[in-house]
Motif scaffolding. Sequence first.
Motif, PDB file in Angstrom:
ATOM      1  N   ALA A  64      -3.768 -41.711  10.570  1.00  0.00           N
ATOM      2  CA  ALA A  64      -5.229 -41.707  10.482  1.00  0.00           C
ATOM      3  C   ALA A  64      -5.791 -40.337  10.840  1.00  0.00           C
ATOM      4  O   ALA A  64      -6.718 -39.839  10.191  1.00  0.00           O
ATOM      5  CB  ALA A  64      -5.813 -42.782  11.401  1.00  0.00           C
ATOM      6  N   ALA A  65      -5.227 -39.709  11.875  1.00  0.00           N
ATOM      7  CA  ALA A  65      -5.680 -38.372  12.258  1.00  0.00           C
ATOM      8  C   ALA A  65      -5.342 -37.360  11.175  1.00  0.00           C
ATOM      9  O   ALA A  65      -6.135 -36.470  10.857  1.00  0.00           O
ATOM     10  CB  ALA A  65      -5.049 -37.976  13.591  1.00  0.00           C
ATOM     11  N   CYS A  66      -4.160 -37.505  10.587  1.00  0.00           N
ATOM     12  CA  CYS A  66      -3.736 -36.606   9.514  1.00  0.00           C
ATOM     13  C   CYS A  66      -4.675 -36.736   8.313  1.00  0.00           C
ATOM     14  O   CYS A  66      -5.047 -35.740   7.687  1.00  0.00           O
ATOM     15  CB  CYS A  66      -2.300 -36.917   9.123  1.00  0.00           C
ATOM     16  N   ALA A  67      -5.065 -37.962   7.987  1.00  0.00           N
ATOM     17  CA  ALA A  67      -5.949 -38.192   6.840  1.00  0.00           C
ATOM     18  C   ALA A  67      -7.310 -37.542   7.046  1.00  0.00           C
ATOM     19  O   ALA A  67      -7.998 -37.197   6.083  1.00  0.00           O
ATOM     20  CB  ALA A  67      -6.122 -39.691   6.611  1.00  0.00           C
ATOM     21  N   GLN A  68      -7.702 -37.351   8.309  1.00  0.00           N
ATOM     22  CA  GLN A  68      -8.986 -36.719   8.607  1.00  0.00           C
ATOM     23  C   GLN A  68      -8.854 -35.212   8.836  1.00  0.00           C
ATOM     24  O   GLN A  68      -9.841 -34.545   9.143  1.00  0.00           O
ATOM     25  CB  GLN A  68      -9.603 -37.355   9.851  1.00  0.00           C
ATOM     26  N   GLY A  69      -7.614 -34.686   8.723  1.00  0.00           N
ATOM     27  CA  GLY A  69      -7.408 -33.266   8.934  1.00  0.00           C
ATOM     28  C   GLY A  69      -7.375 -32.855  10.390  1.00  0.00           C
ATOM     29  O   GLY A  69      -7.506 -31.667  10.708  1.00  0.00           O
ATOM     30  N   ILE A  70      -7.182 -33.815  11.295  1.00  0.00           N
ATOM     31  CA  ILE A  70      -7.113 -33.501  12.733  1.00  0.00           C
ATOM     32  C   ILE A  70      -5.637 -33.291  13.082  1.00  0.00           C
ATOM     33  O   ILE A  70      -4.957 -34.171  13.618  1.00  0.00           O
ATOM     34  CB  ILE A  70      -7.725 -34.632  13.580  1.00  0.00           C
ATOM     35  N   SER A  71      -5.129 -32.097  12.759  1.00  0.00           N
ATOM     36  CA  SER A  71      -3.683 -31.853  12.839  1.00  0.00           C
ATOM     37  C   SER A  71      -3.143 -31.967  14.254  1.00  0.00           C
ATOM     38  O   SER A  71      -2.054 -32.519  14.463  1.00  0.00           O
ATOM     39  CB  SER A  71      -3.353 -30.466  12.270  1.00  0.00           C
ATOM     40  N   GLU A  72      -3.860 -31.448  15.246  1.00  0.00           N
ATOM     41  CA  GLU A  72      -3.346 -31.471  16.616  1.00  0.00           C
ATOM     42  C   GLU A  72      -3.156 -32.901  17.105  1.00  0.00           C
ATOM     43  O   GLU A  72      -2.123 -33.244  17.682  1.00  0.00           O
ATOM     44  CB  GLU A  72      -4.297 -30.709  17.547  1.00  0.00           C
ATOM     45  N   ALA A  73      -4.170 -33.740  16.869  1.00  0.00           N
ATOM     46  CA  ALA A  73      -4.056 -35.141  17.288  1.00  0.00           C
ATOM     47  C   ALA A  73      -2.960 -35.847  16.506  1.00  0.00           C
ATOM     48  O   ALA A  73      -2.196 -36.645  17.066  1.00  0.00           O
ATOM     49  CB  ALA A  73      -5.391 -35.864  17.098  1.00  0.00           C
ATOM     50  N   ALA A  74      -2.861 -35.562  15.209  1.00  0.00           N
ATOM     51  CA  ALA A  74      -1.828 -36.190  14.381  1.00  0.00           C
ATOM     52  C   ALA A  74      -0.438 -35.849  14.903  1.00  0.00           C
ATOM     53  O   ALA A  74       0.426 -36.723  15.042  1.00  0.00           O
ATOM     54  CB  ALA A  74      -1.975 -35.739  12.927  1.00  0.00           C
ATOM     55  N   MET A  75      -0.214 -34.569  15.205  1.00  0.00           N
ATOM     56  CA  MET A  75       1.106 -34.163  15.692  1.00  0.00           C
ATOM     57  C   MET A  75       1.394 -34.730  17.074  1.00  0.00           C
ATOM     58  O   MET A  75       2.532 -35.092  17.383  1.00  0.00           O
ATOM     59  CB  MET A  75       1.202 -32.639  15.705  1.00  0.00           C
ATOM     60  N   ALA A  76       0.362 -34.841  17.903  1.00  0.00           N
ATOM     61  CA  ALA A  76       0.566 -35.399  19.243  1.00  0.00           C
ATOM     62  C   ALA A  76       0.979 -36.870  19.164  1.00  0.00           C
ATOM     63  O   ALA A  76       1.917 -37.298  19.850  1.00  0.00           O
ATOM     64  CB  ALA A  76      -0.715 -35.254  20.064  1.00  0.00           C
ATOM     65  N   TRP A  77       0.300 -37.662  18.319  1.00  0.00           N
ATOM     66  CA  TRP A  77       0.673 -39.070  18.179  1.00  0.00           C
ATOM     67  C   TRP A  77       2.044 -39.207  17.531  1.00  0.00           C
ATOM     68  O   TRP A  77       2.838 -40.080  17.920  1.00  0.00           O
ATOM     69  CB  TRP A  77      -0.375 -39.819  17.368  1.00  0.00           C
ATOM     70  N   ALA A  78       2.340 -38.364  16.532  1.00  0.00           N
ATOM     71  CA  ALA A  78       3.657 -38.430  15.884  1.00  0.00           C
ATOM     72  C   ALA A  78       4.763 -38.107  16.877  1.00  0.00           C
ATOM     73  O   ALA A  78       5.802 -38.782  16.925  1.00  0.00           O
ATOM     74  CB  ALA A  78       3.699 -37.463  14.703  1.00  0.00           C
ATOM     75  N   THR A  79       4.551 -37.077  17.695  1.00  0.00           N
ATOM     76  CA  THR A  79       5.549 -36.706  18.700  1.00  0.00           C
ATOM     77  C   THR A  79       5.755 -37.836  19.699  1.00  0.00           C
ATOM     78  O   THR A  79       6.891 -38.149  20.093  1.00  0.00           O
ATOM     79  CB  THR A  79       5.112 -35.426  19.431  1.00  0.00           C
ATOM     80  N   SER A  80       4.659 -38.456  20.111  1.00  0.00           N
ATOM     81  CA  SER A  80       4.761 -39.572  21.059  1.00  0.00           C
ATOM     82  C   SER A  80       5.525 -40.738  20.446  1.00  0.00           C
ATOM     83  O   SER A  80       6.355 -41.374  21.112  1.00  0.00           O
ATOM     84  CB  SER A  80       3.361 -40.019  21.477  1.00  0.00           C
ATOM     85  N   ALA A  81       5.280 -41.020  19.167  1.00  0.00           N
ATOM     86  CA  ALA A  81       6.015 -42.096  18.490  1.00  0.00           C
ATOM     87  C   ALA A  81       7.502 -41.789  18.431  1.00  0.00           C
ATOM     88  O   ALA A  81       8.347 -42.664  18.648  1.00  0.00           O
ATOM     89  CB  ALA A  81       5.456 -42.306  17.084  1.00  0.00           C
TER      90      ALA A  81
END
Length: 446
Positions: free
Chosen positions: A193-210
């Motif tokens: 969802a963060a990636c779809a909105q272009g929020i790369s930092e949040a997207a990478m943080a959630w992906a790393t946590s997963a």
Amino acid sequence: MLEVEVVSEPHRAPSAPKPRAQSAKLDVSILGPLTIRRGNQTLGAHDLGGPKPRQILEILLLHLGAPVSKCRLVDLLWEGRAPVLAFPTLESHVSVLRRHLQPGTGKAGPLKTVTGGYLMDRALVDLDLDRFDVLFRLAAQAEPRRALSFLTDALALASAPLLGGELLPAWAEEERSMHAARVVEAKVLAAQAACAQGISEAAMAWATSALEDDVLAERAWTVLVLGLERSGQLTAALRAFDRCRHVMDQEMGCAPGPVLQAAQARLLQGTAAGDHPESVLEIAGSAPAGRAAVEPHPESIQPESGAAERLVLTVGHTAQLVEHFTDALDREPDLRSVGAATSVESAVAMARDLKPDALVVDYRLPDGTGLDAARQILLVLPAARIVMLAAECTAEALCEAAAMGVCAFLPKEGPLATLLDTLRHAKSGNMLVHPSIVARLGQGNG
């Protein structure tokens, strides 16, 4: 005549029965240690009359609003080894639990008796796990912005393991595992969802946590690699892809899917269309994606006044190649050859003894590859700068080189000036790849 006035007693309404104590709604947490709040009172796992009453409550909470039969409770509580008087014992434990959980209300509280079993009344229990599940379901049906908000709230609730204080029963471990899988899925969805909105930092943080929870979550790898690519961190993106490829190969015997493979191809080829064929191309590091980082021409480079010499070890397939580079190094004022090796084994031994600042390593060696040598050398000398020479190589080799910390990949027959320039300026964290090598990959020759 005496009149007697008869005064009748006023009519009294029958007294109403004394109201029973009202059932207070319970605020319960089972994500982490079991905690129950009833008004101003807080109960913990040890305030419910013992392990069995506590576990009865936990099982009923896991099925909030749905009845659980006595037979099922007996099977779970005694794990298939129920005592002879299991049902009377179960009923006794339920009575103990009621006294602690809802004193003064009898059977009118959240813990209900139903035909053949018991349930926790959803209307009288506010459960953190239930709130997590509701938010998770809402997110699955929402557009990315709302979904990210729902998932952020859900994951804030799930910061601790389910039933964190219940360590022994098998049923608790099974429930914990299933919930942990839902948490990983929530993190992946938040990353997407963060990636779809272009929020790369949040997207990478959630992906790393997963990925910290489940290293085989390919969708999390995809978000991580794409996020790193979009933010221009190409070295990190290549390393992430290589870790994903290695894990999937080792654990599942398969390769990453087409989206990741396409990302790898872009990382290796996207900046290959440069107008300077003899320049060095930075495919991974601080340069933005799609732009070449062109090094200055050799004649414009002046060694710093008083700068220490950079000690270089040459590792080549043939003695002729080694001598060629050794002679060239000795003619440079800021570079000095400290030795030459012609195999993986001798390269590792000499690197350990001579401790060079940089190494020129042939990709093809008699007893292995230059990557084999680089891997062992970097374990001993993690700050060493390694420049790899190759006639051709595979995309996988480039990914592996970037992941381990190789600084550059240059053509074996390329200009000597480019090699010397790269030795001066190569640095860890930015793998430089010559455009000719990348171009060969695009033609399918790698």
